[in-house]
Enzyme design. Structure first.
Site, PDB file in Angstrom:
ATOM      1  N   LEU A 157       3.458   2.569  -0.538  1.00 16.55           N
ATOM      2  CA  LEU A 157       2.240   2.034  -0.822  1.00 16.55           C
ATOM      3  C   LEU A 157       1.602   1.411   0.303  1.00 16.55           C
ATOM      4  CD1 LEU A 157       0.719   0.917  -3.467  1.00 16.55           C
ATOM      5  CD2 LEU A 157       2.094  -0.962  -3.444  1.00 16.55           C
ATOM      6  N   HIS A 158       0.727   2.200   1.155  1.00 15.27           N
ATOM      7  CA  HIS A 158       0.161   1.765   2.347  1.00 15.27           C
ATOM      8  C   HIS A 158      -1.329   1.593   1.937  1.00 15.27           C
ATOM      9  CE1 HIS A 158      -2.177   5.974   2.441  1.00 15.27           C
ATOM     10  NE2 HIS A 158      -1.038   6.365   2.016  1.00 15.27           N
ATOM     11  N   ALA A 159      -2.027   1.551   2.981  1.00 15.50           N
ATOM     12  CA  ALA A 159      -3.609   1.138   2.795  1.00 15.50           C
ATOM     13  C   ALA A 159      -4.567   1.666   1.804  1.00 15.50           C
ATOM     14  CB  ALA A 159      -4.383   1.089   4.057  1.00 15.50           C
TER      15      ALA A 159
END
Length: 97
Positions: free
Chosen positions: A22-24
């Site tokens: 769940l990155h940018a």
């Protein structure tokens, strides 16, 4: 996937499928889509939780690929919110519907 619900409360446990976790980019998409709902939406990762409408809060969870998270929503459109957001986190969930 574990799913629970009542008339105003809905939750769903799903794995994060994105290779980067769940990155940018997925956090921004999740927050943007969550903001379209009236329900209060929370993402739970183990003992941690974050407001699904806040990119920074989501990023602070540090969720890796394969981690199981729980989407929880409370409010009139809770069921719809959880199903829609699950498709962002786990595209396989959307395909199965």
């Amino acid at each position: 996937m574990t799913e629970t619900h009542s008339s105003e409360h809905h939750s769903l446990e799903i794995p994060v499928e994105a290779a980067e976790g769940l990155h940018a980019r997925p956090a921004a998409e999740l927050a943007q889509r969550a903001s379209a709902f009236q329900a209060d939406i929370t993402v739970h990762a183990g003992e941690r939780q974050a407001d699904a409408k806040s990119v920074l809060a989501l990023l602070s969870l540090g969720v890796d690929s394969g981690t199981r998270i729980r989407l929880e929503a409370r409010g009139a459109d809770a069921s719809h919110a959880v199903r829609d957001l699950a498709g962002v986190i786990a595209p396989a969930y959307r395909a199965a519907e």
